[in-house]
Design a protein around this motif. Structure first.
Motif, short mmCIF file in Angstrom:
data_model
loop_
_atom_site.label_atom_id
_atom_site.label_comp_id
_atom_site.label_asym_id
_atom_site.label_seq_id
_atom_site.Cartn_x
_atom_site.Cartn_y
_atom_site.Cartn_z
N LYS A 10 5.73 4.69 0.99
CA LYS A 10 6.32 5.94 1.48
C LYS A 10 7.40 5.64 2.52
O LYS A 10 8.49 6.18 2.47
CB LYS A 10 5.22 6.81 2.09
N LYS A 11 7.10 4.76 3.46
CA LYS A 11 8.09 4.41 4.48
C LYS A 11 9.31 3.74 3.87
O LYS A 11 10.45 4.01 4.24
CB LYS A 11 7.47 3.49 5.54
N ASP B 257 0.83 -1.20 0.00
CA ASP B 257 0.00 0.00 0.00
C ASP B 257 0.87 1.26 0.00
O ASP B 257 2.08 1.19 0.15
CB ASP B 257 -0.96 0.01 1.20
N SER B 258 0.24 2.41 -0.17
CA SER B 258 0.99 3.66 -0.32
C SER B 258 1.73 4.05 0.95
O SER B 258 2.80 4.65 0.88
CB SER B 258 0.06 4.79 -0.76
N ASP B 259 1.19 3.72 2.12
CA ASP B 259 1.89 4.04 3.37
C ASP B 259 3.21 3.28 3.46
O ASP B 259 4.24 3.82 3.84
CB ASP B 259 1.03 3.70 4.59
N ARG B 260 3.17 2.00 3.13
CA ARG B 260 4.40 1.20 3.18
C ARG B 260 5.38 1.63 2.11
O ARG B 260 6.59 1.62 2.34
CB ARG B 260 4.08 -0.29 3.04
N TYR C 25 12.57 8.04 9.66
CA TYR C 25 11.22 8.35 9.20
C TYR C 25 10.74 9.68 9.75
O TYR C 25 10.93 9.98 10.92
CB TYR C 25 10.23 7.27 9.66
N GLU D 12 7.76 10.43 10.36
CA GLU D 12 6.76 10.12 11.37
C GLU D 12 7.41 9.93 12.75
O GLU D 12 6.88 10.37 13.76
CB GLU D 12 5.98 8.87 10.96
#
Length: 62
Positions: free
Chosen positions: A27-28, A22-25, A50, A52
């Motif tokens: 990005k990370k 997915d897009s979150d993973r 990160y 975050e």
């Protein structure tokens, strides 16, 4: 979809071809694997892979 099947949610890193779910993973992954510049706390100088993690750190760093 099997282990090697592709779902419409999977994304491929344009820099190395790694497929992420997915897009979150994605990005990370890009922050960690391809961002040479670490995120740095201006108050204490601590460095983070990160953005975050830096954001969470700033809440407690005075």
């Amino acid at each position: 979809m099997g282990l090697f099947g592709s779902s419409k949610n999977e994304l491929k890193c344009k820099k190395c071809g790694t497929i992420l779910p997915d897009s979150d993973r994605l990005k990370k992954h890009q922050e960690k694997a391809h961002n040479k510049k670490k995120e740095k706390c201006r108050a204490c100088g601590a460095e983070f892979d990160y953005s975050e993690d830096l954001r969470k750190h700033k809440k407690n760093c005075k």
